[in-house]
Design an enzyme around this catalytic site. Structure first.
Site, PDB file in Angstrom:
ATOM      1  N   GLY A   1       0.723  -1.071  -0.008  1.00  0.00           N
ATOM      2  CA  GLY A   1      -0.023   0.058  -0.009  1.00  0.00           C
ATOM      3  C   GLY A   1       0.891   1.318   0.099  1.00  0.00           C
TER       4      GLY A   1
ATOM      5  N   THR B   1      -7.356   6.558  11.613  1.00  0.00           N
ATOM      6  CA  THR B   1      -8.142   7.554  10.683  1.00  0.00           C
ATOM      7  C   THR B   1      -8.795   8.684  11.374  1.00  0.00           C
ATOM      8  OG1 THR B   1      -9.442   7.971   8.972  1.00  0.00           O
ATOM      9  CG2 THR B   1      -9.996   6.120  10.471  1.00  0.00           C
TER      10      THR B   1
ATOM     11  N   TYR C   1     -16.422   2.137   7.721  1.00  0.00           N
ATOM     12  CA  TYR C   1     -15.076   2.141   7.598  1.00  0.00           C
ATOM     13  C   TYR C   1     -14.495   2.574   8.957  1.00  0.00           C
ATOM     14  CZ  TYR C   1     -10.097   3.912   6.441  1.00  0.00           C
ATOM     15  OH  TYR C   1      -9.092   4.303   6.845  1.00  0.00           O
TER      16      TYR C   1
ATOM     17  N   TRP D   1      -6.306  11.679   4.986  1.00  0.00           N
ATOM     18  CA  TRP D   1      -6.187  11.960   3.558  1.00  0.00           C
ATOM     19  C   TRP D   1      -4.916  11.814   2.970  1.00  0.00           C
ATOM     20  CZ3 TRP D   1      -9.316  17.056   2.158  1.00  0.00           C
ATOM     21  CH2 TRP D   1     -10.580  16.992   2.862  1.00  0.00           C
TER      22      TRP D   1
ATOM     23  N   THR E   1      -9.286  -0.163   2.993  1.00  0.00           N
ATOM     24  CA  THR E   1      -9.383   1.466   2.966  1.00  0.00           C
ATOM     25  C   THR E   1     -10.462   1.860   2.086  1.00  0.00           C
ATOM     26  OG1 THR E   1      -7.561   1.407   1.523  1.00  0.00           O
ATOM     27  CG2 THR E   1      -6.832   1.836   3.665  1.00  0.00           C
TER      28      THR E   1
HETATM   29  N1  LIG Z   1      -5.819   6.349   2.590  1.00  0.00           N
HETATM   30  C1  LIG Z   1      -6.232   7.197   3.190  1.00  0.00           C
HETATM   31  O1  LIG Z   1      -6.419   8.490   3.082  1.00  0.00           O
HETATM   32  C2  LIG Z   1      -5.874   7.178   4.847  1.00  0.00           C
HETATM   33  C3  LIG Z   1      -6.302   8.188   5.743  1.00  0.00           C
HETATM   34  C4  LIG Z   1      -6.351   7.717   7.107  1.00  0.00           C
HETATM   35  C5  LIG Z   1      -5.839   6.803   7.737  1.00  0.00           C
HETATM   36  N2  LIG Z   1      -5.341   5.824   6.744  1.00  0.00           N
HETATM   37  C6  LIG Z   1      -4.729   4.499   7.502  1.00  0.00           C
HETATM   38  O2  LIG Z   1      -3.566   4.499   7.068  1.00  0.00           O
HETATM   39  C7  LIG Z   1      -3.418   2.953   6.761  1.00  0.00           C
HETATM   40  C8  LIG Z   1      -2.479   2.682   5.460  1.00  0.00           C
HETATM   41  O3  LIG Z   1      -3.445   3.145   4.400  1.00  0.00           O
HETATM   42  P1  LIG Z   1      -3.079   3.318   2.905  1.00  0.00           P
HETATM   43  O4  LIG Z   1      -3.368   4.933   2.588  1.00  0.00           O
HETATM   44  O5  LIG Z   1      -1.691   2.921   2.746  1.00  0.00           O
HETATM   45  O6  LIG Z   1      -4.139   2.322   2.106  1.00  0.00           O
HETATM   46  P2  LIG Z   1      -3.935   1.373   0.889  1.00  0.00           P
HETATM   47  O7  LIG Z   1      -2.768   2.129  -0.055  1.00  0.00           O
HETATM   48  O8  LIG Z   1      -5.127   1.239   0.512  1.00  0.00           O
HETATM   49  O9  LIG Z   1      -3.161   0.322   1.607  1.00  0.00           O
HETATM   50  C9  LIG Z   1      -3.651  -0.754   2.425  1.00  0.00           C
HETATM   51  C10 LIG Z   1      -2.650  -2.046   1.951  1.00  0.00           C
HETATM   52  O10 LIG Z   1      -3.276  -2.990   2.640  1.00  0.00           O
HETATM   53  C11 LIG Z   1      -3.551  -4.261   1.961  1.00  0.00           C
HETATM   54  N3  LIG Z   1      -4.630  -5.086   2.486  1.00  0.00           N
HETATM   55  C12 LIG Z   1      -6.044  -5.039   2.199  1.00  0.00           C
HETATM   56  N4  LIG Z   1      -6.434  -6.381   3.013  1.00  0.00           N
HETATM   57  C13 LIG Z   1      -5.468  -6.878   3.340  1.00  0.00           C
HETATM   58  C14 LIG Z   1      -5.321  -8.154   4.124  1.00  0.00           C
HETATM   59  N5  LIG Z   1      -6.456  -8.685   4.348  1.00  0.00           N
HETATM   60  N6  LIG Z   1      -3.991  -8.555   4.465  1.00  0.00           N
HETATM   61  C15 LIG Z   1      -2.733  -7.880   4.238  1.00  0.00           C
HETATM   62  N7  LIG Z   1      -2.953  -6.767   3.439  1.00  0.00           N
HETATM   63  C16 LIG Z   1      -4.263  -6.316   3.316  1.00  0.00           C
HETATM   64  C17 LIG Z   1      -3.961  -3.797   0.604  1.00  0.00           C
HETATM   65  O11 LIG Z   1      -3.627  -4.516  -0.351  1.00  0.00           O
HETATM   66  P3  LIG Z   1      -4.495  -4.727  -1.784  1.00  0.00           P
HETATM   67  O12 LIG Z   1      -3.901  -3.488  -2.580  1.00  0.00           O
HETATM   68  O13 LIG Z   1      -4.196  -6.023  -2.217  1.00  0.00           O
HETATM   69  O14 LIG Z   1      -5.903  -4.453  -1.403  1.00  0.00           O
HETATM   70  C18 LIG Z   1      -2.870  -2.526   0.505  1.00  0.00           C
HETATM   71  O15 LIG Z   1      -1.819  -2.798  -0.084  1.00  0.00           O
HETATM   72  C19 LIG Z   1      -4.465   2.127   6.965  1.00  0.00           C
HETATM   73  O16 LIG Z   1      -4.546   2.013   8.388  1.00  0.00           O
HETATM   74  C20 LIG Z   1      -5.642   3.179   6.913  1.00  0.00           C
HETATM   75  O17 LIG Z   1      -6.797   3.104   7.374  1.00  0.00           O
HETATM   76  C21 LIG Z   1      -5.586   5.801   5.531  1.00  0.00           C
END
Ligand SMILES: NC(=O)c1ccc[n+]([C@@H]2O[C@H](COP(=O)([O-])OP(=O)(O)OC[C@H]3O[C@@H](n4cnc5c(N)ncnc54)[C@H](OP(=O)(O)O)[C@@H]3O)[C@@H](O)[C@H]2O)c1
Length: 279
Positions: A23, A104, A128, A150, A69
């Site tokens: 991710g 988040t 979520y 974000w 996410t």
């Molecule tokens: N994105 C945002 O805007 C945001 C904002 C606030 C907080 N966060 C938090 O920050 C953290 C990182 O988010 P990110 O933005 O890096 O999200 P991301 O790019 O969607 O990455 C999440 C990763 O987790 C993987 N994943 C999903 N289900 C899984 C499973 N069962 N086992 C192992 N891996 C799994 C996904 O793989 P696949 O690609 O194969 O699905 C993806 O590679 C998360 O905790 C998220 O809740 C994100």
């Protein structure tokens, strides 16, 4: 599995396990912790809805970036989202090492008129946010709960990538103007996480400095990228996303020692520079 203690080159190096390494945050963490002995596992390496694979070397630190996410998709499949965001966090905690669990701004309802600090009461509006809040509880006592917001990065699914694509294709895009937050560069969050793991466990708000709406952010992206595309400002109700989102979810830390992140616009410039460098 190999015994790292037997390898003199690895002696004394912290063994850091990263989940969700495919991710946007997982990748940034792997870069920021490159000086450590990093084991970066993507979903194929460890599907966190299951306990850790047998034989995994015991880590000194776990950076748990795997998550469901898809905010709208969680409304359709809350159990699937919970399996990853709650069950997955519990499995990461079961490793018994100090854990960084990422959470988040969507744990808040957005009805506050000032930035959210760690002691504010969460009240998620959607599935979520609920699963992420339960995931915080599943992280255990020896954990840093990092709430951020974000996120964007040079690769992966995120708002910057979407706007760069749409801005190159269209003269105008309609973007939500009545939701305000802190767009946070994953690279800056990863660096701040490195500083954080020297500080006490607990909840920490780590998001970019400054605040803006999605529409402001889109305008800044077009401006910085030199794209000639207008932003038509619409309401969240007009956009009509399946999941409700907080209208105001700016995060700040009330803890004086909290690592400070650069302004979101600086993050945007760094992200665009990285995209240009890769292209
Ligand atoms: N994105 C945002 O805007 C945001 C904002 C606030 C907080 N966060 C938090 O920050 C953290 C990182 O988010 P990110 O933005 O890096 O999200 P991301 O790019 O969607 O990455 C999440 C990763 O987790 C993987 N994943 C999903 N289900 C899984 C499973 N069962 N086992 C192992 N891996 C799994 C996904 O793989 P696949 O690609 O194969 O699905 C993806 O590679 C998360 O905790 C998220 O809740 C994100």
């Amino acid at each position: 599995m190999d015994d790292h203690r037997a390898d003199p080159l690895r002696a004394g190096r912290r063994r850091v396990l990263i989940t969700g390494a495919g991710g946007q945050l997982g990748r940034a963490l792997a870069e920021a912790f490159a000086g450590d002995d990093v084991l970066a596992l993507d979903r194929a390496g460890w599907d966190v809805t299951h306990p850790a694979p047998a034989g995994l070397p015991a880590p000194d630190l776990v950076l748990h970036a795997a998550a469901w996410t898809d905010v709208d998709g969680a409304e359709d499949d809350p159990q699937g989202a919970a399996a990853v965001n709650v069950g997955g966090t519990a499995h990461a905690a079961e490793l018994g090492a100090p854990l960084v669990a990422f959470s988040t701004d969507y744990v808040f309802d957005g009805r506050k008129a000032a930035p959210y600090v760690e002691s504010d009461a969460p009240n998620p509006l959607g599935a979520y946010g609920r699963t992420k809040l339960h995931g915080e509880a599943a992280a255990g006592e020896t954990a840093w709960i990092v709430r951020s917001s974000w996120l964007f990065a040079p690769s992966g699914r995120n708002f910057v990538g979407t706007m760069l694509r749409l801005g190159a294709e269209r003269d105008e895009v309609a973007v939500v103007a009545d939701q305000v937050g802190c767009p946070t560069y994953a690279g800056h969050l990863a660096e701040a996480t490195r500083a954080l793991v020297g500080l006490p466990f607990g909840i920490w708000h780590l998001a970019a400095d400054g605040e803006c709406s999605w529409a402001d952010f889109a305008e800044a992206i077009f401006d910085e990228a030199g794209l000639d595309c207008r932003v038509r400002r619409i309401t969240a109700a007009e956009y009509g996303a399946r999941a409700p989102r907080p209208a105001y979810s700016v995060l700040r830390s009330e803890r004086p020692e909290a690592p400070r992140l650069p302004h979101w616009r600086e993050g945007l410039r760094e992200c665009l520079a990285a995209i240009r460098g890769a292209g």
